[in-house]
Design a protein around this motif. Structure first.
Motif, short mmCIF file in Angstrom:
data_model
loop_
_atom_site.label_atom_id
_atom_site.label_comp_id
_atom_site.label_asym_id
_atom_site.label_seq_id
_atom_site.Cartn_x
_atom_site.Cartn_y
_atom_site.Cartn_z
N SER A 129 0.44 -1.10 0.11
CA SER A 129 -0.43 -0.16 -0.06
C SER A 129 0.59 1.14 0.13
O SER A 129 0.73 2.09 -0.67
CB SER A 129 -0.64 -0.21 1.38
N TYR A 131 4.12 1.62 -1.07
CA TYR A 131 4.69 1.37 -2.55
C TYR A 131 3.55 1.95 -3.58
O TYR A 131 3.73 2.89 -4.12
CB TYR A 131 5.15 0.46 -2.84
N ASP A 132 2.01 1.93 -3.69
CA ASP A 132 1.17 2.27 -4.37
C ASP A 132 0.96 3.72 -4.23
O ASP A 132 0.33 4.37 -5.20
CB ASP A 132 -0.42 1.55 -4.67
N HIS A 133 0.86 4.06 -3.08
CA HIS A 133 0.76 5.87 -2.38
C HIS A 133 1.70 5.72 -3.08
O HIS A 133 1.81 8.06 -3.96
CB HIS A 133 1.20 5.78 -0.81
N VAL A 135 3.77 5.84 -5.69
CA VAL A 135 3.62 5.72 -7.46
C VAL A 135 2.58 6.93 -7.40
O VAL A 135 1.93 7.50 -8.45
CB VAL A 135 3.41 4.06 -7.77
N ARG A 136 1.60 6.02 -7.01
CA ARG A 136 -0.15 7.38 -7.58
C ARG A 136 0.46 8.63 -7.40
O ARG A 136 -0.25 9.09 -8.09
CB ARG A 136 -1.32 6.90 -6.34
N GLU A 137 1.24 9.15 -6.22
CA GLU A 137 1.01 10.42 -5.82
C GLU A 137 2.64 11.00 -6.59
O GLU A 137 2.32 12.55 -7.09
CB GLU A 137 1.49 11.29 -4.40
N HIS A 138 3.93 10.26 -6.84
CA HIS A 138 4.73 10.74 -7.12
C HIS A 138 5.38 9.93 -8.00
O HIS A 138 6.42 10.96 -8.00
CB HIS A 138 5.99 11.25 -5.70
N GLY A 139 5.08 9.51 -9.05
CA GLY A 139 5.68 8.52 -9.72
C GLY A 139 6.21 7.63 -9.95
O GLY A 139 6.25 7.67 -8.55
N ARG A 140 6.52 6.57 -10.22
CA ARG A 140 7.41 5.34 -10.24
C ARG A 140 8.97 5.80 -9.73
O ARG A 140 9.11 6.21 -10.99
CB ARG A 140 7.51 4.39 -11.42
#
Length: 315
Positions: A129, A131-133, A135-140
């Protein structure tokens, strides 16, 4: 050292280590049988962990790897549990250039943020969760560093770095047996006087900068997993430890505590000294003093630097 309680402590350590190690082994069996399926993040994941429960020098390794990755121009994301912080349950992200409150994120993420300010740090017990946060907010990111990841199974790991000391399950609590080291990509001997078995791939030492004015007298305050090794490193660096106040790992302090430490050290004409992990909590309380020394170790490679570079960076 432990007096009449020594036999009970010995039995407790042996039994606790055996049970925890067995539970970890069961999880690995389930992974090999395909019963448990770790998530592929789609980026390179480098795990840093240990066998014993704390005090193995894992956090300095995380810092060292993250700094090297940033120097190589990589966008780095560190995933950390945030033990005893509010975000351990709710989750959160420390951003480059942002503030870090140890009460929210925990002391270890706060230290990581201070030492590697360019890294994104996802905090929370649910690492997927977190990590998903991120990526969702700040990119991979280009690289994920999984802090305390050797026993973590929910995320697929490409590289397993394991910190190993000279301690045994008779001396400290272990959560994994040494047979698990066959799953490690890189075994790093961090502390101790006798070389552990099996032979490590890399040997480092966690060293402190020497005091500028010769043998400096200090009051040492520690709330870490291996307080005695901090005292040993301070003595090796040339500090004279007049008094060592030992608190539990992840200890919480009050401003009144800190003012008492400072007054006590001043009476003995000594400087007050603490670890980086403790300092981030002291700083958040608004404490500051010209008579304070923060002892944050640096990684010094004794042998195996080439293996380290090859496994981590392919060079």
């Amino acid at each position: 050292m432990y007096g009449k309680d020594a036999p009970l402590r010995f039995l407790g350590l042996c039994l606790g280590s055996a049970l925890w190690s067995f539970a970890t082994q069961v999880i690995r069996w389930m992974l090999r049988l395909g019963i448990l399926l770790p998530k592929e993040l789609g980026v390179r994941v480098l795990s840093v962990g240990n066998l014993q429960a704390g005090g193995a020098g894992k956090t300095p390794l995380v810092i060292q790897i993250a700094k090297e990755a940033v120097e190589k121009g990589l966008k780095v994301c560190i995933l950390s549990r945030g033990y005893k912080g509010l975000w351990e349950k709710s989750g959160g992200v420390l951003l480059p250039g942002g503030a870090a409150d140890p009460k929210e994120c925990g002391d270890e993420p706060a230290l990581l943020h201070e030492q590697v300010p360019a890294a994104l740090i996802g905090v929370g017990a649910d690492r997927v969760s977190s990590y998903d946060h991120v990526v969702r907010e700040h990119g991979r990111p280009d690289l994920v560093i999984l802090d305390d990841g050797f026993q973590h199974w929910r995320i697929h790991k490409d590289v397993e770095v394991v910190a190993l000391t000279s301690s045994t399950p008779r001396e400290v609590l272990f959560r994994d047996s040494k047979t698990a080291l066959k799953f490690a990509s890189l075994v790093v001997w961090t502390k101790g006087t006798h070389c552990p078995t099996p032979a490590p791939d890399v040997e480092i030492r966690l060293t402190l900068k020497r005091p500028a004015d010769g043998k400096q007298r200090i009051w040492l305050v520690t709330g870490v997993g291996d307080a005695l090794s901090v005292k040993h490193s301070a003595t090796e660096a040339g500090y004279q430890v007049n008094r060592h106040l030992i608190f539990d790992d992840h200890a919480a302090y009050t401003l009144q505590d800190l003012e008492g430490f400072l007054a006590g050290s001043a009476k003995e004409k000594a400087l007050l000294a603490t670890t980086g992990k403790d300092w981030v909590k002291w700083k958040s309380l608004g404490f500051s003093s010209a008579d304070l020394i923060v002892l944050e170790p640096e990684v010094t490679f004794i042998k195996g630097r080439e293996r380290w570079n090859r496994v981590l960076w392919g060079s």
